[in-house]
Design a protein around this motif. Sequence first.
Motif, PDB file in Angstrom:
ATOM      1  N   ILE A  80       9.746 -12.438  -4.990  1.00 40.73           N
ATOM      2  CA  ILE A  80       8.512 -12.056  -4.306  1.00 40.73           C
ATOM      3  C   ILE A  80       8.413 -10.533  -4.271  1.00 40.73           C
ATOM      4  N   GLY A  81       7.306 -10.029  -4.771  1.00 41.93           N
ATOM      5  CA  GLY A  81       7.089  -8.584  -4.815  1.00 41.93           C
ATOM      6  C   GLY A  81       6.223  -8.157  -3.646  1.00 41.93           C
ATOM      7  N   ILE A  82       6.752  -7.244  -2.851  1.00 40.50           N
ATOM      8  CA  ILE A  82       5.943  -6.715  -1.745  1.00 40.50           C
ATOM      9  C   ILE A  82       5.220  -5.484  -2.264  1.00 40.50           C
ATOM     10  N   ASN A  83       3.895  -5.585  -2.370  1.00 42.49           N
ATOM     11  CA  ASN A  83       3.118  -4.441  -2.850  1.00 42.49           C
ATOM     12  C   ASN A  83       2.833  -3.515  -1.668  1.00 42.49           C
ATOM     13  N   ASN A  84       3.360  -2.309  -1.751  1.00 45.56           N
ATOM     14  CA  ASN A  84       3.108  -1.331  -0.687  1.00 45.56           C
ATOM     15  C   ASN A  84       1.671  -0.817  -0.741  1.00 45.56           C
ATOM     16  N   ARG A  85       0.995  -1.101  -1.861  1.00 44.67           N
ATOM     17  CA  ARG A  85      -0.403  -0.668  -1.990  1.00 44.67           C
ATOM     18  C   ARG A  85      -1.335  -1.832  -1.694  1.00 44.67           C
ATOM     19  N   ASP A  86      -2.300  -1.595  -0.828  1.00 42.48           N
ATOM     20  CA  ASP A  86      -3.340  -2.581  -0.572  1.00 42.48           C
ATOM     21  C   ASP A  86      -4.306  -2.526  -1.757  1.00 42.48           C
ATOM     22  N   LEU A  87      -4.374  -3.611  -2.536  1.00 50.85           N
ATOM     23  CA  LEU A  87      -5.179  -3.588  -3.766  1.00 50.85           C
ATOM     24  C   LEU A  87      -6.671  -3.433  -3.469  1.00 50.85           C
ATOM     25  N   ARG A  88      -7.045  -3.710  -2.218  1.00 51.52           N
ATOM     26  CA  ARG A  88      -8.469  -3.603  -1.893  1.00 51.52           C
ATOM     27  C   ARG A  88      -8.877  -2.188  -1.519  1.00 51.52           C
ATOM     28  N   THR A  89      -7.940  -1.430  -0.915  1.00 54.28           N
ATOM     29  CA  THR A  89      -8.273  -0.053  -0.516  1.00 54.28           C
ATOM     30  C   THR A  89      -7.527   0.971  -1.368  1.00 54.28           C
ATOM     31  N   MET A  90      -6.511   0.508  -2.130  1.00 47.32           N
ATOM     32  CA  MET A  90      -5.652   1.360  -2.971  1.00 47.32           C
ATOM     33  C   MET A  90      -4.752   2.276  -2.127  1.00 47.32           C
ATOM     34  N   GLN A  91      -4.739   2.084  -0.836  1.00 47.79           N
ATOM     35  CA  GLN A  91      -3.909   2.877   0.077  1.00 47.79           C
ATOM     36  C   GLN A  91      -2.447   2.411   0.001  1.00 47.79           C
ATOM     37  N   VAL A  92      -1.505   3.357  -0.065  1.00 48.70           N
ATOM     38  CA  VAL A  92      -0.083   2.996  -0.127  1.00 48.70           C
ATOM     39  C   VAL A  92       0.556   3.140   1.252  1.00 48.70           C
ATOM     40  N   MET A  93       1.262   2.086   1.691  1.00 45.99           N
ATOM     41  CA  MET A  93       1.979   2.129   2.964  1.00 45.99           C
ATOM     42  C   MET A  93       3.398   1.615   2.730  1.00 45.99           C
ATOM     43  N   PRO A  94       4.377   2.529   2.526  1.00 42.62           N
ATOM     44  CA  PRO A  94       5.744   2.114   2.185  1.00 42.62           C
ATOM     45  C   PRO A  94       6.385   1.234   3.256  1.00 42.62           C
ATOM     46  N   GLU A  95       5.888   1.346   4.501  1.00 41.12           N
ATOM     47  CA  GLU A  95       6.478   0.539   5.571  1.00 41.12           C
ATOM     48  C   GLU A  95       6.181  -0.953   5.394  1.00 41.12           C
ATOM     49  N   THR A  96       5.258  -1.300   4.491  1.00 37.45           N
ATOM     50  CA  THR A  96       4.950  -2.707   4.228  1.00 37.45           C
ATOM     51  C   THR A  96       6.220  -3.462   3.821  1.00 37.45           C
ATOM     52  N   THR A  97       7.046  -2.844   2.984  1.00 37.09           N
ATOM     53  CA  THR A  97       8.272  -3.511   2.520  1.00 37.09           C
ATOM     54  C   THR A  97       9.167  -3.861   3.701  1.00 37.09           C
ATOM     55  N   ALA A  98       9.398  -2.879   4.581  1.00 36.85           N
ATOM     56  CA  ALA A  98      10.276  -3.121   5.735  1.00 36.85           C
ATOM     57  C   ALA A  98       9.696  -4.208   6.636  1.00 36.85           C
ATOM     58  N   ALA A  99       8.378  -4.227   6.767  1.00 35.39           N
ATOM     59  CA  ALA A  99       7.740  -5.182   7.674  1.00 35.39           C
ATOM     60  C   ALA A  99       7.806  -6.622   7.155  1.00 35.39           C
ATOM     61  N   LEU A 100       7.731  -6.805   5.837  1.00 36.72           N
ATOM     62  CA  LEU A 100       7.609  -8.169   5.298  1.00 36.72           C
ATOM     63  C   LEU A 100       8.896  -8.747   4.714  1.00 36.72           C
ATOM     64  N   ALA A 101       9.882  -7.876   4.447  1.00 40.26           N
ATOM     65  CA  ALA A 101      11.051  -8.339   3.685  1.00 40.26           C
ATOM     66  C   ALA A 101      11.890  -9.379   4.426  1.00 40.26           C
ATOM     67  N   GLY A 102      12.011  -9.239   5.752  1.00 39.65           N
ATOM     68  CA  GLY A 102      12.929 -10.083   6.520  1.00 39.65           C
ATOM     69  C   GLY A 102      12.721 -11.565   6.309  1.00 39.65           C
ATOM     70  N   SER A 103      11.475 -12.028   6.454  1.00 41.11           N
ATOM     71  CA  SER A 103      11.232 -13.475   6.361  1.00 41.11           C
ATOM     72  C   SER A 103      11.442 -13.975   4.929  1.00 41.11           C
TER      73      SER A 103
END
Length: 249
Positions: free
Chosen positions: A174-197
């Motif tokens: 599963i690839g966690i995309n740090n970039r929101d494809l709809r806004t193109m905004q990058v948020m590196p904290e996305t990985t930390a937030a979603l990886a656990g589950s």
Amino acid sequence: MILDDIIQKTALRSPEPAPRGMTNNCPLSLKEAITSVQGRHAVIAEIKFSSPSRGMIRERTNPGKIAEEYRKGGCVALSVLTEPDFFGGRAEDIAAVKDAVSLPVLRKDFIIDMCQIEETKALGADAVLLIAGLLEERLCDFVSAAYAAGLEPLVEVHTPDEVTMALASGAEIIGINNRDLRTMQVMPETTAALAGSIRDAGRLVVSMSGIGGQEDIRRLSSHADAFLVGTALMSAEDPRTVLEEFVCA
Ligand SMILES: O=P(O)(O)OC[C@@H](O)[C@@H](O)c1c[nH]c2ccccc12
């Protein structure tokens, strides 16, 4: 919105004919390539000549030559953008890369039609990107179809709901995309937030997009099994040296 434009163009494109005489020379699956790495970071190096957020990243050159540099730089696998209009890719780039190196190759494109799964296999790829936010309730069928075709699906997620869908689909990577494809905004904290589950469910996490330097790799390394890096490598004068730095970060 740019994503809608990409999808519209993708839907109008006819399937690419398979190159003749393709043989698969890859001894490891993508999953094996990621998990067999020891003492360094697993990096999936991406070949991408342009992107909607950056415009042209690098003048088009032989993708096989770039693949060879990436292999020497120590990547575990390659990601090849085949979308032509927004990312400067070509379907035949997969064969050029497969001819040059014996590493697993991920086809990166906007897969929205089942016929693109067979097409991806015929083009010679080992793995295929499936974007949960695009496929939504069709994701499970696409994941099953990919496995049935002999392709490893890498399911891209960006939100907790998409993680739930990805886990239910049975995808092992599963690839966690740090970039929101709809806004193109990058948020590196996305990985930390979603990886656990994802990891709790025994699946592999690939952190992707916006990884710009060694610091990013070090910061995210406790959350991800692998990193997918495109722009930072393709925009570098010497992609191999930058890749070596990431691998050894
Ligand atoms: O160039 P970057 O920021 O290192 O990102 C690579 C990769 O994650 C990005 O190309 C990507 C992630 N998901 C996608 C879906 C389609 C096209 C491209 C992508």
